[in-house]
Design a protein around this motif. Structure first.
Motif, PDB file in Angstrom:
ATOM      1  N   PRO A  65       0.825  -1.215   0.000  1.00  0.00           N
ATOM      2  CA  PRO A  65       0.000   0.000   0.000  1.00  0.00           C
ATOM      3  C   PRO A  65       0.855   1.259   0.000  1.00  0.00           C
ATOM      4  O   PRO A  65       1.906   1.310   0.649  1.00  0.00           O
ATOM      5  N   CYS A  66       0.420   2.280  -0.708  1.00  0.00           N
ATOM      6  CA  CYS A  66       1.091   3.577  -0.583  1.00  0.00           C
ATOM      7  C   CYS A  66       0.486   4.359   0.576  1.00  0.00           C
ATOM      8  O   CYS A  66       1.143   5.235   1.143  1.00  0.00           O
ATOM      9  N   ILE A  67      -0.748   4.047   0.927  1.00  0.00           N
ATOM     10  CA  ILE A  67      -1.413   4.610   2.097  1.00  0.00           C
ATOM     11  C   ILE A  67      -1.849   3.413   2.937  1.00  0.00           C
ATOM     12  O   ILE A  67      -2.771   2.699   2.561  1.00  0.00           O
ATOM     13  N   GLU A  68      -1.177   3.192   4.041  1.00  0.00           N
ATOM     14  CA  GLU A  68      -1.431   1.970   4.801  1.00  0.00           C
ATOM     15  C   GLU A  68      -2.633   2.108   5.717  1.00  0.00           C
ATOM     16  O   GLU A  68      -2.826   3.140   6.357  1.00  0.00           O
ATOM     17  N   TYR A  69      -3.434   1.057   5.755  1.00  0.00           N
ATOM     18  CA  TYR A  69      -4.534   0.918   6.706  1.00  0.00           C
ATOM     19  C   TYR A  69      -4.239  -0.312   7.557  1.00  0.00           C
ATOM     20  O   TYR A  69      -4.074  -1.408   7.015  1.00  0.00           O
ATOM     21  N   ALA A  70      -4.182  -0.100   8.874  1.00  0.00           N
ATOM     22  CA  ALA A  70      -3.794  -1.192   9.770  1.00  0.00           C
ATOM     23  C   ALA A  70      -4.725  -2.378   9.634  1.00  0.00           C
ATOM     24  O   ALA A  70      -4.290  -3.539   9.705  1.00  0.00           O
ATOM     25  N   GLU A  71      -6.010  -2.125   9.424  1.00  0.00           N
ATOM     26  CA  GLU A  71      -6.962  -3.230   9.321  1.00  0.00           C
ATOM     27  C   GLU A  71      -6.751  -4.035   8.039  1.00  0.00           C
ATOM     28  O   GLU A  71      -6.969  -5.252   8.019  1.00  0.00           O
ATOM     29  N   ASP A  72      -6.316  -3.377   6.966  1.00  0.00           N
ATOM     30  CA  ASP A  72      -6.025  -4.100   5.729  1.00  0.00           C
ATOM     31  C   ASP A  72      -4.800  -4.997   5.906  1.00  0.00           C
ATOM     32  O   ASP A  72      -4.792  -6.165   5.490  1.00  0.00           O
ATOM     33  N   THR A  73      -3.763  -4.434   6.525  1.00  0.00           N
ATOM     34  CA  THR A  73      -2.555  -5.214   6.787  1.00  0.00           C
ATOM     35  C   THR A  73      -2.871  -6.413   7.669  1.00  0.00           C
ATOM     36  O   THR A  73      -2.406  -7.532   7.417  1.00  0.00           O
ATOM     37  N   ALA A  74      -3.676  -6.197   8.708  1.00  0.00           N
ATOM     38  CA  ALA A  74      -4.022  -7.282   9.623  1.00  0.00           C
ATOM     39  C   ALA A  74      -4.795  -8.380   8.906  1.00  0.00           C
ATOM     40  O   ALA A  74      -4.545  -9.581   9.119  1.00  0.00           O
ATOM     41  N   HIS A  75      -5.735  -7.996   8.045  1.00  0.00           N
ATOM     42  CA  HIS A  75      -6.517  -9.002   7.308  1.00  0.00           C
ATOM     43  C   HIS A  75      -5.632  -9.812   6.378  1.00  0.00           C
ATOM     44  O   HIS A  75      -5.737 -11.055   6.314  1.00  0.00           O
ATOM     45  N   PHE A  76      -4.759  -9.145   5.662  1.00  0.00           N
ATOM     46  CA  PHE A  76      -3.888  -9.834   4.710  1.00  0.00           C
ATOM     47  C   PHE A  76      -3.016 -10.848   5.430  1.00  0.00           C
ATOM     48  O   PHE A  76      -2.926 -12.028   5.022  1.00  0.00           O
ATOM     49  N   HIS A  77      -2.393 -10.440   6.526  1.00  0.00           N
ATOM     50  CA  HIS A  77      -1.510 -11.340   7.263  1.00  0.00           C
ATOM     51  C   HIS A  77      -2.280 -12.462   7.952  1.00  0.00           C
ATOM     52  O   HIS A  77      -1.812 -13.609   7.995  1.00  0.00           O
ATOM     53  N   GLY A 110       6.854  -2.633   1.179  1.00  0.00           N
ATOM     54  CA  GLY A 110       5.439  -2.671   1.542  1.00  0.00           C
ATOM     55  C   GLY A 110       5.282  -3.103   2.981  1.00  0.00           C
ATOM     56  O   GLY A 110       6.151  -2.844   3.819  1.00  0.00           O
ATOM     57  N   VAL A 111       4.171  -3.795   3.274  1.00  0.00           N
ATOM     58  CA  VAL A 111       3.900  -4.235   4.646  1.00  0.00           C
ATOM     59  C   VAL A 111       4.088  -5.734   4.802  1.00  0.00           C
ATOM     60  O   VAL A 111       3.656  -6.326   5.782  1.00  0.00           O
ATOM     61  N   GLY A 112       4.745  -6.352   3.820  1.00  0.00           N
ATOM     62  CA  GLY A 112       5.126  -7.748   3.957  1.00  0.00           C
ATOM     63  C   GLY A 112       4.032  -8.732   3.623  1.00  0.00           C
ATOM     64  O   GLY A 112       2.991  -8.410   3.061  1.00  0.00           O
ATOM     65  N   GLY A 113       4.312  -9.963   3.988  1.00  0.00           N
ATOM     66  CA  GLY A 113       3.448 -11.098   3.701  1.00  0.00           C
ATOM     67  C   GLY A 113       4.210 -12.348   4.049  1.00  0.00           C
ATOM     68  O   GLY A 113       4.749 -12.458   5.154  1.00  0.00           O
ATOM     69  N   VAL A 128      -0.943 -21.504  -0.254  1.00  0.00           N
ATOM     70  CA  VAL A 128      -0.516 -20.116  -0.418  1.00  0.00           C
ATOM     71  C   VAL A 128      -1.244 -19.479  -1.600  1.00  0.00           C
ATOM     72  O   VAL A 128      -1.757 -18.356  -1.517  1.00  0.00           O
ATOM     73  N   GLY A 129      -1.310 -20.197  -2.716  1.00  0.00           N
ATOM     74  CA  GLY A 129      -2.010 -19.668  -3.883  1.00  0.00           C
ATOM     75  C   GLY A 129      -3.498 -19.483  -3.637  1.00  0.00           C
ATOM     76  O   GLY A 129      -4.093 -18.464  -4.035  1.00  0.00           O
ATOM     77  N   GLU A 130      -4.116 -20.457  -2.958  1.00  0.00           N
ATOM     78  CA  GLU A 130      -5.558 -20.383  -2.682  1.00  0.00           C
ATOM     79  C   GLU A 130      -5.892 -19.236  -1.734  1.00  0.00           C
ATOM     80  O   GLU A 130      -6.993 -18.691  -1.769  1.00  0.00           O
ATOM     81  N   ALA A 131      -4.942 -18.858  -0.888  1.00  0.00           N
ATOM     82  CA  ALA A 131      -5.200 -17.800   0.091  1.00  0.00           C
ATOM     83  C   ALA A 131      -5.183 -16.418  -0.544  1.00  0.00           C
ATOM     84  O   ALA A 131      -5.668 -15.451   0.080  1.00  0.00           O
ATOM     85  N   PHE A 132      -4.665 -16.294  -1.754  1.00  0.00           N
ATOM     86  CA  PHE A 132      -4.470 -14.964  -2.316  1.00  0.00           C
ATOM     87  C   PHE A 132      -5.776 -14.191  -2.479  1.00  0.00           C
ATOM     88  O   PHE A 132      -5.888 -13.040  -2.027  1.00  0.00           O
ATOM     89  N   LEU A 133      -6.752 -14.766  -3.153  1.00  0.00           N
ATOM     90  CA  LEU A 133      -7.991 -14.023  -3.388  1.00  0.00           C
ATOM     91  C   LEU A 133      -8.696 -13.643  -2.084  1.00  0.00           C
ATOM     92  O   LEU A 133      -9.108 -12.486  -1.926  1.00  0.00           O
ATOM     93  N   PRO A 134      -8.854 -14.554  -1.102  1.00  0.00           N
ATOM     94  CA  PRO A 134      -9.463 -14.135   0.171  1.00  0.00           C
ATOM     95  C   PRO A 134      -8.657 -13.073   0.910  1.00  0.00           C
ATOM     96  O   PRO A 134      -9.216 -12.267   1.643  1.00  0.00           O
ATOM     97  N   ALA A 135      -7.339 -13.059   0.709  1.00  0.00           N
ATOM     98  CA  ALA A 135      -6.499 -12.071   1.394  1.00  0.00           C
ATOM     99  C   ALA A 135      -6.599 -10.697   0.752  1.00  0.00           C
ATOM    100  O   ALA A 135      -6.589  -9.673   1.455  1.00  0.00           O
ATOM    101  N   PHE A 136      -6.679 -10.660  -0.564  1.00  0.00           N
ATOM    102  CA  PHE A 136      -6.578  -9.387  -1.276  1.00  0.00           C
ATOM    103  C   PHE A 136      -7.900  -8.825  -1.771  1.00  0.00           C
ATOM    104  O   PHE A 136      -8.147  -7.607  -1.681  1.00  0.00           O
ATOM    105  N   LEU A 137      -8.768  -9.661  -2.312  1.00  0.00           N
ATOM    106  CA  LEU A 137      -9.965  -9.156  -2.988  1.00  0.00           C
ATOM    107  C   LEU A 137     -10.845  -8.289  -2.079  1.00  0.00           C
ATOM    108  O   LEU A 137     -11.319  -7.225  -2.529  1.00  0.00           O
TER     109      LEU A 137
END
Length: 284
Positions: free
Chosen positions: A142-154, A190-193, A214-223
Protein backbone atom coordinates in the motif's frame (compact mmCIF):
# COMPACT_ATOMS: atom_id res chain seq x y z
CA UNK A 1 8.80 -36.73 -11.46
CA UNK A 2 7.15 -36.14 -14.86
CA UNK A 3 3.71 -36.75 -13.34
CA UNK A 4 4.38 -34.37 -10.48
CA UNK A 5 5.62 -31.70 -12.85
CA UNK A 6 2.46 -32.01 -14.94
CA UNK A 7 0.27 -31.77 -11.83
CA UNK A 8 2.03 -28.62 -10.68
CA UNK A 9 1.91 -26.91 -14.08
CA UNK A 10 -1.79 -27.72 -14.46
CA UNK A 11 -2.63 -26.35 -11.04
CA UNK A 12 -0.71 -23.11 -11.61
CA UNK A 13 -2.65 -22.70 -14.88
CA UNK A 14 -5.97 -23.33 -13.12
CA UNK A 15 -5.13 -20.78 -10.43
CA UNK A 16 -4.31 -18.24 -13.12
CA UNK A 17 -7.72 -18.83 -14.72
CA UNK A 18 -9.59 -18.38 -11.43
CA UNK A 19 -7.76 -15.20 -10.50
CA UNK A 20 -8.26 -13.53 -13.89
CA UNK A 21 -11.97 -14.37 -13.74
CA UNK A 22 -12.25 -12.92 -10.23
CA UNK A 23 -10.45 -9.73 -11.26
CA UNK A 24 -12.68 -9.24 -14.28
CA UNK A 25 -15.67 -9.74 -11.99
CA UNK A 26 -14.32 -7.01 -9.70
CA UNK A 27 -13.95 -4.75 -12.73
CA UNK A 28 -17.64 -5.29 -13.51
CA UNK A 29 -18.50 -4.05 -9.99
CA UNK A 30 -16.02 -1.19 -10.08
CA UNK A 31 -16.84 2.52 -9.83
CA UNK A 32 -17.09 4.99 -12.67
CA UNK A 33 -18.46 4.89 -16.17
CA UNK A 34 -15.39 3.77 -18.10
CA UNK A 35 -15.60 0.29 -19.63
CA UNK A 36 -14.78 -2.57 -17.29
CA UNK A 37 -11.26 -3.81 -17.88
CA UNK A 38 -10.52 -7.10 -19.55
CA UNK A 39 -7.30 -9.10 -19.79
CA UNK A 40 -5.34 -9.11 -23.00
CA UNK A 41 -3.94 -12.63 -23.32
CA UNK A 42 -0.73 -13.26 -25.26
CA UNK A 43 1.15 -16.56 -25.65
CA UNK A 44 4.86 -16.32 -24.82
CA UNK A 45 7.83 -18.36 -25.99
CA UNK A 46 11.12 -18.93 -24.23
CA UNK A 47 13.95 -18.15 -26.62
CA UNK A 48 15.45 -21.04 -28.55
CA UNK A 49 14.90 -23.52 -25.72
CA UNK A 50 11.63 -25.11 -24.74
CA UNK A 51 8.37 -23.98 -23.34
CA UNK A 52 6.57 -20.71 -22.87
CA UNK A 53 3.44 -19.51 -21.21
CA UNK A 54 0.57 -17.06 -21.11
CA UNK A 55 0.93 -13.34 -20.42
CA UNK A 56 -2.36 -11.82 -19.24
CA UNK A 57 -2.36 -8.06 -18.73
CA UNK A 58 -5.22 -5.66 -18.02
CA UNK A 59 -4.69 -1.93 -18.39
CA UNK A 60 -6.82 1.12 -17.66
CA UNK A 61 -9.73 -0.57 -15.95
CA UNK A 62 -12.15 0.77 -13.38
CA UNK A 63 -10.26 -0.84 -10.48
CA UNK A 64 -6.89 -1.91 -11.89
CA UNK A 65 -4.60 0.59 -13.57
CA UNK A 66 -2.39 -2.32 -14.59
CA UNK A 67 -2.45 -5.95 -13.50
CA UNK A 68 -0.63 -8.94 -14.88
CA UNK A 69 -1.31 -12.59 -14.14
CA UNK A 70 1.24 -14.73 -15.97
CA UNK A 71 1.63 -18.49 -16.20
CA UNK A 72 4.64 -20.32 -17.58
CA UNK A 73 6.07 -23.78 -18.10
CA UNK A 74 9.63 -23.70 -19.41
CA UNK A 75 12.53 -26.10 -19.79
CA UNK A 76 15.94 -26.32 -21.34
CA UNK A 77 19.52 -25.68 -20.36
CA UNK A 78 20.59 -22.90 -18.04
CA UNK A 79 23.03 -20.31 -19.33
CA UNK A 80 26.45 -20.40 -17.63
CA UNK A 81 25.69 -17.45 -15.35
CA UNK A 82 22.37 -18.90 -14.15
CA UNK A 83 23.97 -22.34 -13.80
CA UNK A 84 26.74 -20.90 -11.65
CA UNK A 85 24.22 -19.12 -9.45
CA UNK A 86 22.29 -22.36 -8.94
CA UNK A 87 25.49 -24.25 -8.16
CA UNK A 88 26.46 -21.57 -5.64
CA UNK A 89 23.09 -22.10 -3.92
CA UNK A 90 24.03 -25.75 -3.48
CA UNK A 91 21.67 -27.33 -6.03
CA UNK A 92 22.88 -30.97 -6.34
CA UNK A 93 24.47 -31.81 -9.68
CA UNK A 94 24.09 -28.30 -11.07
CA UNK A 95 27.83 -27.92 -11.54
CA UNK A 96 27.78 -30.72 -14.13
CA UNK A 97 24.20 -30.85 -15.55
CA UNK A 98 22.50 -27.53 -16.38
CA UNK A 99 19.13 -28.95 -17.48
CA UNK A 100 16.04 -27.52 -15.77
CA UNK A 101 12.24 -27.31 -15.81
CA UNK A 102 10.09 -24.70 -14.10
CA UNK A 103 6.46 -23.73 -13.92
CA UNK A 104 4.53 -21.15 -11.95
CA UNK A 105 2.17 -18.23 -11.74
CA UNK A 106 3.27 -14.63 -11.22
CA UNK A 107 0.92 -11.75 -10.38
CA UNK A 108 1.37 -8.03 -9.79
CA UNK A 109 -1.52 -5.56 -9.48
CA UNK A 110 -1.26 -1.75 -9.55
CA UNK A 111 -4.53 -0.05 -8.62
CA UNK A 112 -6.37 3.03 -9.88
CA UNK A 113 -7.33 4.21 -6.39
CA UNK A 114 -4.34 5.22 -4.21
CA UNK A 115 -6.18 3.87 -1.16
CA UNK A 116 -6.27 0.37 -2.67
CA UNK A 117 -3.00 -1.51 -2.11
CA UNK A 118 -0.80 -2.87 -4.84
CA UNK A 119 -0.08 -6.56 -4.41
CA UNK A 120 2.27 -9.31 -5.58
CA UNK A 121 1.85 -13.08 -5.52
CA UNK A 122 3.64 -15.99 -7.10
CA UNK A 123 4.00 -19.73 -6.64
CA UNK A 124 6.33 -21.98 -8.60
CA UNK A 125 8.01 -25.35 -8.88
CA UNK A 126 11.59 -25.83 -10.09
CA UNK A 127 13.21 -29.10 -11.16
CA UNK A 128 16.75 -30.11 -12.11
CA UNK A 129 18.09 -33.65 -12.61
CA UNK A 130 19.44 -33.54 -9.06
CA UNK A 131 16.71 -31.72 -7.14
CA UNK A 132 13.24 -30.16 -7.05
CA UNK A 133 11.73 -27.45 -4.89
CA UNK A 134 8.84 -25.04 -4.48
CA UNK A 135 8.86 -21.33 -3.83
CA UNK A 136 6.59 -18.34 -3.76
CA UNK A 137 4.66 -16.03 -1.53
CA UNK A 138 2.57 -12.87 -1.47
CA UNK A 139 3.13 -9.37 -0.17
CA UNK A 140 0.99 -6.25 0.15
CA UNK A 141 2.26 -2.88 -1.07
CA UNK A 142 0.00 0.00 0.00
CA UNK A 143 1.09 3.58 -0.58
CA UNK A 144 -1.41 4.61 2.10
CA UNK A 145 -1.43 1.97 4.80
CA UNK A 146 -4.53 0.92 6.71
CA UNK A 147 -3.79 -1.19 9.77
CA UNK A 148 -6.96 -3.23 9.32
CA UNK A 149 -6.02 -4.10 5.73
CA UNK A 150 -2.55 -5.21 6.79
CA UNK A 151 -4.02 -7.28 9.62
CA UNK A 152 -6.52 -9.00 7.31
CA UNK A 153 -3.89 -9.83 4.71
CA UNK A 154 -1.51 -11.34 7.26
CA UNK A 155 -4.23 -13.21 9.16
CA UNK A 156 -5.41 -14.88 5.95
CA UNK A 157 -1.87 -15.96 5.08
CA UNK A 158 -1.27 -17.20 8.65
CA UNK A 159 -4.43 -19.32 8.49
CA UNK A 160 -3.23 -20.80 5.19
CA UNK A 161 0.28 -21.58 6.46
CA UNK A 162 -0.37 -22.99 9.93
CA UNK A 163 -2.00 -26.34 8.98
CA UNK A 164 1.13 -27.21 7.00
CA UNK A 165 3.69 -26.32 9.64
CA UNK A 166 3.31 -24.73 13.05
CA UNK A 167 6.26 -22.43 12.37
CA UNK A 168 5.64 -21.82 8.67
CA UNK A 169 3.94 -18.43 9.00
CA UNK A 170 6.51 -17.00 11.39
CA UNK A 171 9.43 -18.35 9.33
CA UNK A 172 8.10 -17.21 5.99
CA UNK A 173 6.88 -13.85 7.26
CA UNK A 174 10.39 -13.15 8.57
CA UNK A 175 11.82 -14.25 5.22
CA UNK A 176 9.44 -11.87 3.41
CA UNK A 177 10.48 -9.00 5.69
CA UNK A 178 14.11 -9.70 4.79
CA UNK A 179 13.56 -10.39 1.09
CA UNK A 180 11.18 -7.53 0.22
CA UNK A 181 13.57 -4.92 1.62
CA UNK A 182 15.24 -2.17 -0.42
CA UNK A 183 18.77 -1.80 0.98
CA UNK A 184 19.63 1.41 -0.84
CA UNK A 185 16.48 3.04 0.60
CA UNK A 186 16.76 1.39 4.00
CA UNK A 187 13.10 0.41 4.01
CA UNK A 188 10.66 -2.32 3.06
CA UNK A 189 8.77 -1.99 -0.22
CA UNK A 190 5.44 -2.67 1.54
CA UNK A 191 3.90 -4.23 4.65
CA UNK A 192 5.13 -7.75 3.96
CA UNK A 193 3.45 -11.10 3.70
CA UNK A 194 5.14 -14.47 3.28
CA UNK A 195 8.02 -15.62 1.11
CA UNK A 196 9.72 -19.01 0.80
CA UNK A 197 12.11 -20.71 -1.59
CA UNK A 198 14.02 -23.99 -1.94
CA UNK A 199 11.18 -25.82 -0.16
CA UNK A 200 11.88 -29.53 -0.31
CA UNK A 201 11.03 -31.45 2.85
CA UNK A 202 11.38 -34.75 0.99
CA UNK A 203 7.58 -35.07 0.76
CA UNK A 204 6.53 -33.72 -2.63
CA UNK A 205 2.81 -34.02 -1.97
CA UNK A 206 3.07 -32.13 1.32
CA UNK A 207 5.15 -29.34 -0.20
CA UNK A 208 2.81 -29.06 -3.18
CA UNK A 209 -0.18 -28.92 -0.81
CA UNK A 210 1.43 -26.03 1.05
CA UNK A 211 2.16 -24.20 -2.20
CA UNK A 212 -1.46 -24.66 -3.24
CA UNK A 213 -2.57 -23.26 0.13
CA UNK A 214 -0.52 -20.12 -0.42
CA UNK A 215 -2.01 -19.67 -3.88
CA UNK A 216 -5.56 -20.38 -2.68
CA UNK A 217 -5.20 -17.80 0.09
CA UNK A 218 -4.47 -14.96 -2.32
CA UNK A 219 -7.99 -14.02 -3.39
CA UNK A 220 -9.46 -14.13 0.17
CA UNK A 221 -6.50 -12.07 1.39
CA UNK A 222 -6.58 -9.39 -1.28
CA UNK A 223 -9.96 -9.16 -2.99
CA UNK A 224 -11.91 -7.78 0.04
CA UNK A 225 -9.31 -5.01 0.41
CA UNK A 226 -9.53 -3.99 -3.23
CA UNK A 227 -13.33 -4.05 -3.16
CA UNK A 228 -13.52 -1.99 0.03
CA UNK A 229 -11.12 0.71 -1.24
CA UNK A 230 -11.93 0.92 -4.97
CA UNK A 231 -14.53 3.70 -4.63
CA UNK A 232 -12.89 5.61 -1.74
CA UNK A 233 -12.40 9.34 -2.37
CA UNK A 234 -8.83 10.41 -3.04
CA UNK A 235 -6.90 13.63 -3.61
CA UNK A 236 -4.09 14.75 -5.89
CA UNK A 237 -1.74 14.36 -2.91
CA UNK A 238 -2.88 10.75 -2.51
CA UNK A 239 -2.15 10.06 -6.17
CA UNK A 240 1.26 11.69 -5.85
CA UNK A 241 2.07 9.44 -2.88
CA UNK A 242 1.02 6.41 -4.94
CA UNK A 243 3.32 7.33 -7.83
CA UNK A 244 6.29 7.87 -5.52
CA UNK A 245 5.65 4.52 -3.83
CA UNK A 246 5.54 2.87 -7.25
CA UNK A 247 9.02 4.21 -7.85
CA UNK A 248 10.21 2.13 -4.89
CA UNK A 249 8.46 -0.92 -6.32
CA UNK A 250 10.14 -0.44 -9.70
CA UNK A 251 13.56 0.00 -8.10
CA UNK A 252 13.19 -3.22 -6.14
CA UNK A 253 12.03 -5.31 -9.07
CA UNK A 254 14.75 -4.08 -11.40
CA UNK A 255 17.63 -4.26 -8.93
CA UNK A 256 16.92 -7.06 -6.46
CA UNK A 257 14.06 -9.34 -7.47
CA UNK A 258 15.28 -12.91 -7.96
CA UNK A 259 12.52 -13.82 -10.42
CA UNK A 260 13.26 -10.84 -12.69
CA UNK A 261 16.93 -11.76 -12.87
CA UNK A 262 16.21 -15.43 -13.54
CA UNK A 263 13.62 -14.72 -16.23
CA UNK A 264 15.89 -12.38 -18.17
CA UNK A 265 18.98 -14.57 -17.80
CA UNK A 266 17.15 -17.68 -19.05
CA UNK A 267 15.76 -16.00 -22.17
CA UNK A 268 12.07 -15.81 -21.25
CA UNK A 269 9.89 -13.19 -22.94
CA UNK A 270 11.12 -9.83 -21.61
CA UNK A 271 7.66 -8.23 -21.65
CA UNK A 272 6.32 -11.07 -19.51
CA UNK A 273 9.27 -10.86 -17.10
CA UNK A 274 8.88 -7.08 -16.74
CA UNK A 275 5.09 -7.22 -16.46
CA UNK A 276 5.49 -6.29 -12.78
CA UNK A 277 6.55 -2.72 -13.56
CA UNK A 278 3.90 -0.04 -12.91
CA UNK A 279 2.38 1.93 -15.80
CA UNK A 280 3.33 5.24 -14.17
CA UNK A 281 5.75 6.08 -11.38
CA UNK A 282 7.47 9.14 -9.93
CA UNK A 283 10.76 9.93 -8.24
CA UNK A 284 11.55 12.91 -6.05
Amino acid sequence: MQTERSQAASWFHELRDRITAAFEGLEDRGPGDRPAGRFEVTPTQRGEDGGGGIMSVMRGGRVFEKVGVNWSEVHGTLAPRAQAAMAARGVPGMDSDPRFWASGISLVAHMQNPHAPAVHMNTRMFWTPGAWWFGGGADLNPCIEYAEDTAHFHATLRDACTPHGADYYDRFKAWADEYFFIPHRGRARGVGGVFYDDLNTGDWQADFAFTRAVGEAFLPAFLPLAEARMAQKWTDADKDAQLIHRGLYAEYNLVYDRGTKFGLETGHNADAVLMSLPPLAKWL
